[in-house]
Design a protein around this motif. Structure first.
Motif, mmCIF file in Angstrom:
data_model
loop_
_atom_site.group_PDB
_atom_site.id
_atom_site.type_symbol
_atom_site.label_atom_id
_atom_site.label_comp_id
_atom_site.label_asym_id
_atom_site.label_seq_id
_atom_site.Cartn_x
_atom_site.Cartn_y
_atom_site.Cartn_z
ATOM 1 N N VAL A 141 -4.672 2.076 -12.470
ATOM 2 C CA VAL A 141 -3.585 1.171 -12.823
ATOM 3 C C VAL A 141 -2.881 0.673 -11.560
ATOM 4 O O VAL A 141 -2.575 -0.519 -11.425
ATOM 5 C CB VAL A 141 -2.594 1.894 -13.755
ATOM 6 N N GLN A 142 -2.638 1.575 -10.611
ATOM 7 C CA GLN A 142 -1.975 1.168 -9.371
ATOM 8 C C GLN A 142 -2.793 0.126 -8.624
ATOM 9 O O GLN A 142 -2.237 -0.833 -8.069
ATOM 10 C CB GLN A 142 -1.745 2.391 -8.485
ATOM 11 N N ASP A 143 -4.115 0.273 -8.618
ATOM 12 C CA ASP A 143 -4.972 -0.706 -7.955
ATOM 13 C C ASP A 143 -4.893 -2.070 -8.632
ATOM 14 O O ASP A 143 -4.917 -3.117 -7.969
ATOM 15 C CB ASP A 143 -6.427 -0.229 -7.954
ATOM 16 N N VAL A 144 -4.832 -2.076 -9.965
ATOM 17 C CA VAL A 144 -4.745 -3.344 -10.693
ATOM 18 C C VAL A 144 -3.440 -4.053 -10.350
ATOM 19 O O VAL A 144 -3.429 -5.261 -10.080
ATOM 20 C CB VAL A 144 -4.861 -3.104 -12.213
ATOM 21 N N VAL A 145 -2.339 -3.329 -10.360
ATOM 22 C CA VAL A 145 -1.046 -3.939 -10.048
ATOM 23 C C VAL A 145 -1.017 -4.409 -8.600
ATOM 24 O O VAL A 145 -0.416 -5.445 -8.279
ATOM 25 C CB VAL A 145 0.101 -2.958 -10.342
ATOM 26 N N GLY B 277 -1.594 -8.020 -7.440
ATOM 27 C CA GLY B 277 -0.515 -8.989 -7.384
ATOM 28 C C GLY B 277 0.009 -9.242 -5.985
ATOM 29 O O GLY B 277 0.673 -10.258 -5.743
ATOM 30 N N ARG B 278 -0.278 -8.340 -5.061
ATOM 31 C CA ARG B 278 0.180 -8.513 -3.684
ATOM 32 C C ARG B 278 -0.802 -9.326 -2.841
ATOM 33 O O ARG B 278 -0.475 -9.742 -1.720
ATOM 34 C CB ARG B 278 0.376 -7.137 -3.022
ATOM 35 N N ASP C 90 -2.463 -2.158 1.699
ATOM 36 C CA ASP C 90 -1.085 -2.121 1.228
ATOM 37 C C ASP C 90 -0.223 -1.356 2.227
ATOM 38 O O ASP C 90 -0.566 -0.234 2.637
ATOM 39 C CB ASP C 90 -1.001 -1.426 -0.135
ATOM 40 N N ASP C 91 0.897 -1.960 2.621
ATOM 41 C CA ASP C 91 1.828 -1.243 3.485
ATOM 42 C C ASP C 91 2.930 -0.624 2.628
ATOM 43 O O ASP C 91 2.888 -0.672 1.397
ATOM 44 C CB ASP C 91 2.394 -2.173 4.565
ATOM 45 N N ALA C 92 3.915 -0.042 3.295
ATOM 46 C CA ALA C 92 4.973 0.664 2.563
ATOM 47 C C ALA C 92 5.740 -0.281 1.647
ATOM 48 O O ALA C 92 6.103 0.080 0.517
ATOM 49 C CB ALA C 92 5.918 1.339 3.553
ATOM 50 N N ASP C 93 5.992 -1.520 2.105
ATOM 51 C CA ASP C 93 6.696 -2.486 1.264
ATOM 52 C C ASP C 93 5.879 -2.826 0.023
ATOM 53 O O ASP C 93 6.424 -2.925 -1.081
ATOM 54 C CB ASP C 93 6.996 -3.759 2.058
ATOM 55 N N ASP C 94 4.577 -3.029 0.210
ATOM 56 C CA ASP C 94 3.709 -3.321 -0.925
ATOM 57 C C ASP C 94 3.746 -2.191 -1.939
ATOM 58 O O ASP C 94 3.870 -2.422 -3.152
ATOM 59 C CB ASP C 94 2.265 -3.533 -0.466
ATOM 60 N N LEU D 36 4.423 -9.303 -12.062
ATOM 61 C CA LEU D 36 5.737 -9.027 -11.484
ATOM 62 C C LEU D 36 5.617 -8.706 -9.999
ATOM 63 O O LEU D 36 6.419 -9.167 -9.177
ATOM 64 C CB LEU D 36 6.390 -7.868 -12.239
ATOM 65 N N ALA D 37 4.583 -7.929 -9.632
ATOM 66 C CA ALA D 37 4.366 -7.587 -8.224
ATOM 67 C C ALA D 37 4.025 -8.797 -7.370
ATOM 68 O O ALA D 37 4.176 -8.774 -6.151
ATOM 69 C CB ALA D 37 3.246 -6.540 -8.113
#
Length: 277
Positions: A114-118, A121-122, A132-136, A174-175
């Motif tokens: 699920v985290q990979d799917v969301v 969006g980045r 993905d960095d900390a902000d992502d 949303l992301a």
């Protein structure tokens, strides 16, 4: 006889390259497939931060019209303008930074968490092959939390229920952090609580949102304006109280419904007759 609502002076103003951020304009959009007009000269102008419900019976052309907005379809004629720019002429990355889409169906069963799917969006905000960095990661988890899905972060997407998948796909949009959103039946598969939470979230975000909905009571409760389609055409557009009348429901939906003012919210409330027998 079907009614048409006169377009206001603001709505009639043709969008230009200097249009305000977050504005969305559909200008005489038609989609013709094998000689059949699925959408016929549909026009709609949306101000920044406005939530417009797109409603109509099955086969009215709602999903087809939405596909022209997020560029899954090219209009046969007419154009879609986002902040005054023709979406057909925008790069994919530029469009994705400004517009997020939540569709009725997922194109594939992702073999991802699920985290990979969301995290998808980045993608519009990254260079190729960036991780993905900390902000992502903070944005991803905040999006999941907004949809009451943080507990699913490590779950395989393919093992989720239909409602859980829908919430994850909304979290992905949303992301994306886009100023404009297109949502095709976002409450589909969701239970009552999550239907309300999702539409409250759309309003709270302050984004410009075009939302296709079947539930007219939800549309009345959460949308600034409602655009009614039937037979590929825009029948009327206006506030919920202007649009949701017994006459329109009989004309467009072929039902004899009662429309009253909700005692708590003041918006139209539609009650269908009890089935005979």
């Amino acid at each position: 006889m079907r009614r048409t609502t006169a377009v206001t002076a603001d709505a009639a103003t043709t969008a230009t390259a200097t249009a305000a951020p977050g504005t969305l304009a559909l200008e005489d959009v038609s989609v013709v497939v094998e000689g059949r007009a699925l959408v016929d000269r549909a026009s709609l102008h949306m101000a920044r931060g406005e939530v417009v419900g797109l409603v109509g019976p099955n086969g009215a052309g709602k999903s087809t019209l939405l596909r022209t907005v997020y560029r899954a379809l090219r209009p046969t004629s007419g154009r879609v303008l986002l902040d005054g720019k023709d979406v057909q002429r925008m790069s994919g990355k530029s469009l994705a930074r400004q517009l997020a889409a939540v569709l009725q169906e997922s194109a594939a069963d992702f073999e991802l968490s699920v985290q990979d799917v969301v995290a998808m969006g980045r993608t519009p905000h990254k260079r190729p092959f960036d991780g993905d960095d900390a902000d992502d990661r903070a944005i991803i988890m905040a999006a999941l939390d907004e949809l009451d899905a943080a507990c699913l972060a490590q779950a395989p997407f393919t093992r989720l229920s239909g409602g859980e998948k829908q919430r994850v796909l909304i979290a992905r949009a949303l992301a994306q952090r886009a100023g404009t959103m297109v949502l095709d039946e976002p409450t589909n598969h969701l239970d009552l609580r999550h239907q309300l939470d999702t539409l409250r979230l759309v309003r709270r975000l302050g984004v410009t949102a075009l939302v296709a909905l079947h539930d007219l009571n939800l549309a009345a409760a959460f949308c600034d304006r409602i655009c009614v389609m039937d037979g590929g055409r825009v029948v009327t557009t206006g506030s919920p109280s202007e649009v949701l009348t017994t006459e329109l429901l009989a004309d467009v939906y072929r039902v004899d419904a009662e429309v009253t003012e909700h005692p708590r919210t003041g918006v139209p409330h539609i009650t269908l007759p009890r089935p005979a027998g």
